[in-house]
Design a protein around this motif. Sequence first.
Motif, PDB file in Angstrom:
ATOM      1  N   TYR A   1     -12.937   5.307  17.738  1.00  0.00           N
ATOM      2  CA  TYR A   1     -13.058   6.756  17.994  1.00  0.00           C
ATOM      3  C   TYR A   1     -11.811   7.479  17.470  1.00  0.00           C
ATOM      4  O   TYR A   1     -11.911   8.503  16.807  1.00  0.00           O
ATOM      5  CB  TYR A   1     -13.248   7.021  19.496  1.00  0.00           C
ATOM      6  N   GLY A   2     -10.669   6.884  17.788  1.00  0.00           N
ATOM      7  CA  GLY A   2      -9.411   7.478  17.332  1.00  0.00           C
ATOM      8  C   GLY A   2      -9.318   7.485  15.818  1.00  0.00           C
ATOM      9  O   GLY A   2      -8.967   8.496  15.203  1.00  0.00           O
TER      10      GLY A   2
ATOM     11  N   PRO B   1      -9.945  20.839   1.123  1.00  0.00           N
ATOM     12  CA  PRO B   1      -9.752  22.213   0.624  1.00  0.00           C
ATOM     13  C   PRO B   1      -8.373  22.436   0.017  1.00  0.00           C
ATOM     14  O   PRO B   1      -8.247  23.129  -0.988  1.00  0.00           O
ATOM     15  CB  PRO B   1      -9.928  23.090   1.866  1.00  0.00           C
ATOM     16  N   ALA B   2      -7.363  21.800   0.627  1.00  0.00           N
ATOM     17  CA  ALA B   2      -5.998  21.975   0.095  1.00  0.00           C
ATOM     18  C   ALA B   2      -5.896  21.371  -1.301  1.00  0.00           C
ATOM     19  O   ALA B   2      -5.307  21.970  -2.209  1.00  0.00           O
ATOM     20  CB  ALA B   2      -4.998  21.326   1.035  1.00  0.00           C
ATOM     21  N   GLY B   3      -6.481  20.183  -1.483  1.00  0.00           N
ATOM     22  CA  GLY B   3      -6.468  19.511  -2.789  1.00  0.00           C
ATOM     23  C   GLY B   3      -7.203  20.333  -3.826  1.00  0.00           C
ATOM     24  O   GLY B   3      -6.738  20.481  -4.962  1.00  0.00           O
TER      25      GLY B   3
ATOM     26  N   MET C   1      -9.475   9.881  10.369  1.00  0.00           N
ATOM     27  CA  MET C   1      -9.987   9.891   8.993  1.00  0.00           C
ATOM     28  C   MET C   1     -10.677  11.220   8.691  1.00  0.00           C
ATOM     29  O   MET C   1     -10.477  11.812   7.633  1.00  0.00           O
ATOM     30  CB  MET C   1     -10.992   8.746   8.788  1.00  0.00           C
ATOM     31  N   GLY C   2     -11.494  11.674   9.655  1.00  0.00           N
ATOM     32  CA  GLY C   2     -12.208  12.939   9.463  1.00  0.00           C
ATOM     33  C   GLY C   2     -11.250  14.099   9.341  1.00  0.00           C
ATOM     34  O   GLY C   2     -11.373  14.943   8.447  1.00  0.00           O
ATOM     35  N   TYR C   3     -10.255  14.090  10.215  1.00  0.00           N
ATOM     36  CA  TYR C   3      -9.247  15.155  10.215  1.00  0.00           C
ATOM     37  C   TYR C   3      -8.467  15.144   8.895  1.00  0.00           C
ATOM     38  O   TYR C   3      -8.255  16.179   8.269  1.00  0.00           O
ATOM     39  CB  TYR C   3      -8.337  14.955  11.424  1.00  0.00           C
ATOM     40  N   GLY C   4      -8.097  13.924   8.470  1.00  0.00           N
ATOM     41  CA  GLY C   4      -7.326  13.776   7.225  1.00  0.00           C
ATOM     42  C   GLY C   4      -8.122  14.276   6.029  1.00  0.00           C
ATOM     43  O   GLY C   4      -7.623  15.056   5.218  1.00  0.00           O
ATOM     44  N   ALA C   5      -9.402  13.846   5.956  1.00  0.00           N
ATOM     45  CA  ALA C   5     -10.236  14.247   4.811  1.00  0.00           C
ATOM     46  C   ALA C   5     -10.476  15.754   4.833  1.00  0.00           C
ATOM     47  O   ALA C   5     -10.393  16.420   3.796  1.00  0.00           O
ATOM     48  CB  ALA C   5     -11.559  13.499   4.854  1.00  0.00           C
TER      49      ALA C   5
ATOM     50  N   PRO D   1       0.794  -1.244   0.000  1.00  0.00           N
ATOM     51  CA  PRO D   1       0.000   0.000   0.000  1.00  0.00           C
ATOM     52  C   PRO D   1       0.821   1.286   0.000  1.00  0.00           C
ATOM     53  O   PRO D   1       0.266   2.366   0.142  1.00  0.00           O
ATOM     54  CB  PRO D   1      -0.824  -0.125   1.278  1.00  0.00           C
ATOM     55  N   GLY D   2       2.141   1.167  -0.113  1.00  0.00           N
ATOM     56  CA  GLY D   2       2.982   2.365  -0.221  1.00  0.00           C
ATOM     57  C   GLY D   2       3.354   2.975   1.115  1.00  0.00           C
ATOM     58  O   GLY D   2       3.090   2.396   2.172  1.00  0.00           O
ATOM     59  N   ILE D   3       3.930   4.172   1.040  1.00  0.00           N
ATOM     60  CA  ILE D   3       4.475   4.791   2.257  1.00  0.00           C
ATOM     61  C   ILE D   3       3.664   6.012   2.702  1.00  0.00           C
ATOM     62  O   ILE D   3       4.135   6.811   3.487  1.00  0.00           O
ATOM     63  CB  ILE D   3       5.963   5.164   2.083  1.00  0.00           C
ATOM     64  N   GLY D   4       2.449   6.145   2.181  1.00  0.00           N
ATOM     65  CA  GLY D   4       1.621   7.289   2.563  1.00  0.00           C
ATOM     66  C   GLY D   4       0.877   7.042   3.866  1.00  0.00           C
ATOM     67  O   GLY D   4       0.657   5.892   4.259  1.00  0.00           O
ATOM     68  N   GLY D   5       0.495   8.127   4.519  1.00  0.00           N
ATOM     69  CA  GLY D   5      -0.342   8.013   5.718  1.00  0.00           C
ATOM     70  C   GLY D   5      -1.803   8.002   5.321  1.00  0.00           C
ATOM     71  O   GLY D   5      -2.138   8.054   4.133  1.00  0.00           O
ATOM     72  N   MET D   6      -2.675   7.964   6.331  1.00  0.00           N
ATOM     73  CA  MET D   6      -4.102   7.870   6.042  1.00  0.00           C
ATOM     74  C   MET D   6      -4.662   9.181   5.502  1.00  0.00           C
ATOM     75  O   MET D   6      -5.786   9.224   5.015  1.00  0.00           O
ATOM     76  CB  MET D   6      -4.827   7.465   7.331  1.00  0.00           C
ATOM     77  N   SER D   7      -3.879  10.272   5.575  1.00  0.00           N
ATOM     78  CA  SER D   7      -4.387  11.534   5.037  1.00  0.00           C
ATOM     79  C   SER D   7      -4.041  11.694   3.557  1.00  0.00           C
ATOM     80  O   SER D   7      -4.425  12.682   2.938  1.00  0.00           O
ATOM     81  CB  SER D   7      -3.809  12.702   5.832  1.00  0.00           C
TER      82      SER D   7
END
Lengths: 418, 247
Positions: B101-102, B116-118, B107-111, A216-222
């Motif tokens: 929860y974590g 907006p940045a994308g 996931m929410g924070y990442g998305a 799955p590569g070296i990226g994080g979940m973001s």
Amino acid sequence: MRNKLLILIVFLFTVPSIYGANKTSKNELQKLEIKNFEVLDFPSDRGDSVIVVWDKENSDMNYELYLSTNETNWVKFKEIKSEDKPEPISLPFWVWENTENRFAFPVNLVKVFGLEEDKYFNEDIKNINLYAKIKSVSKNKSFKSQIVNGKPHGNWFRKERINNFVLVLLITVIFFVVVSHAKKRDLFIRKIPGLDAIDEAVGRATEMGKPVIYVPGIGGMSSISTIASVFILGEVSKKIAQYDSTIKVPHYDPIVYTVAKETVKQSYIEAERPDSYRDDINVYVTSDQFAYAAAIDGMITREKPAACFYMGYFMAESLLLAEVGASSGAIQIAGTDVDHQLPFFVTACDYTLIGEELYAAGAYISKEPMLVSALKIQDFGKLLFIILATVLSITFLIMSKTGNIDMIGKILDILRVK
Amino acid sequence: MELSLVLGAWVAAGMTLFIFSFLYKDNPFYRAAEHLYVGVGMAWFIQLYTYSVIIPKVYKPLVDTIKAGDWVNMWLVLIPTVLGLSLITQFIPKISWISRYGFTFLMGYGAGLILPAGLATDFMNQIVGTIEPFANFFSLSAGAMINAIIILIGTLSVLFYFFFSVEHKGAIKKVSAFGVYFLMIYFGASFGNTVMARFSLLYGRFDTLVKYSKGEYFYATNWIILGLLIYFICEKIFFKAVKLKKT
């Protein structure tokens, strides 16, 4: 009598000249005077900047701008001539209007006065004031302006990004419309060759009795590519479970590892093969890029997999992995949105999903309405891009010919995100 | 020469050559280097996270805020810490649900962060980059004019290739095929560029190996290469003998 006449002559010649001289110096002083001199809060910032503004005089004049935070220690901030054209403040027109007849200089207090950033935002911001004065010089005459002051304020909203916010809202609305549409009927997605090969790869692994390695590569979940990769992993592992083949997923990121673990487990349950699921399908290797590559290379060489998938975010390790996979004789399918790593996958893998194809892959395989809708939104974005770029390029050509530069600037402001 | 420097040279030359030996075939030296690399990498990250995250961002702020009785800031540290710790419950099946929860927060924070940045970089600013040269087109040089037109045509045709909602037939197929040419030209240039950079890394390693082959390092590179050669020759002879014996 002669003396009286002489005094009269002298009086007649000197009085007007004295009066005239006074009048001239008054005019000159008026010219040197600084008009509309203000310290304004910098709009839409976190509270560490102000803008010092004053009206520009057309005559030949030099300005020296002095700044202070306590009215005693002054720092010479800028020296400028009236004919100079300083850089306009890079804010869109709905937040700040750059005009030619006014000087405007942004001042970052933390940088200019070398303040400690944490201390400034925790304590100083409540009390700090910026004092400014200008010394204007013209033809050996100088004038000192009165001292003006202003206070920076932190803003909750960045108004200059309102265009991005409107676009996010628009996309959200369109997304919900498309999702409801997708649930009612199937939406078309064109054929993606690399994805049709997944069945072939899993089938080959089953026939040969060898495992499939999914990287799955070296990226994080973001990272968007990692999220897309996890979707594809879900579909691949569902097929693996259905064919009763084996899969190994080595991980670089502990969070991706945990998410992938849940995804694979869910896929095995959906394929009605929960008994075939093993906890060691997903293995955490290391978070060191090249150690990760070395470990996977060793794994590929020793286990001789029938198929290798490289889906997600990759950097320099892409060729190290794909080359070893190719030499082991495995069928290889790769996909990444890292454009400078794509050439390596294109040369060393059998199929490569280029950029957006990786995002489309999850939707293409699963036909899940939510994912298909997301793909449709992306296509909508691309269509919008094509239309905007074509129409605006032609419009700009016409406007640049007719000299409508202001309007061009405003259109670019609307499109540009700071 | 200090003993630690000589020892370091032997380890550096040894590890480099052990990893290079994979070019011949998988062997115990490569495996040893691989496992050592993974272990050392992991250890490095553990200490890195301990000293750059756990101590300065969790332990110290918690102790300081508790000592100062600053309860608001204490909660601001405690909540993310608890959310982070919830991920560890994955290892205890009975309470592993807490980790959701974590993960949900992550996931929410990442998305939320990426959306907006994308949009800004991949969409809005990309449009600006493509059309901006046309804003002052007639004041550009001939080369810049051609460049602006090529960028516009290239961007639009590549976008057609990534259009998934319509079948690529007829005119769309031709336009998207044109886009593929642009992609391949870019890939070729990028490939060449990266290969050059990789070669410079390789030269760096060779330079190190040459440096460690000198007398002051007790000919580290030479001895290790000799050792590896002896191993591979012996292995070949030994396996040949075993094979012959079997047949």
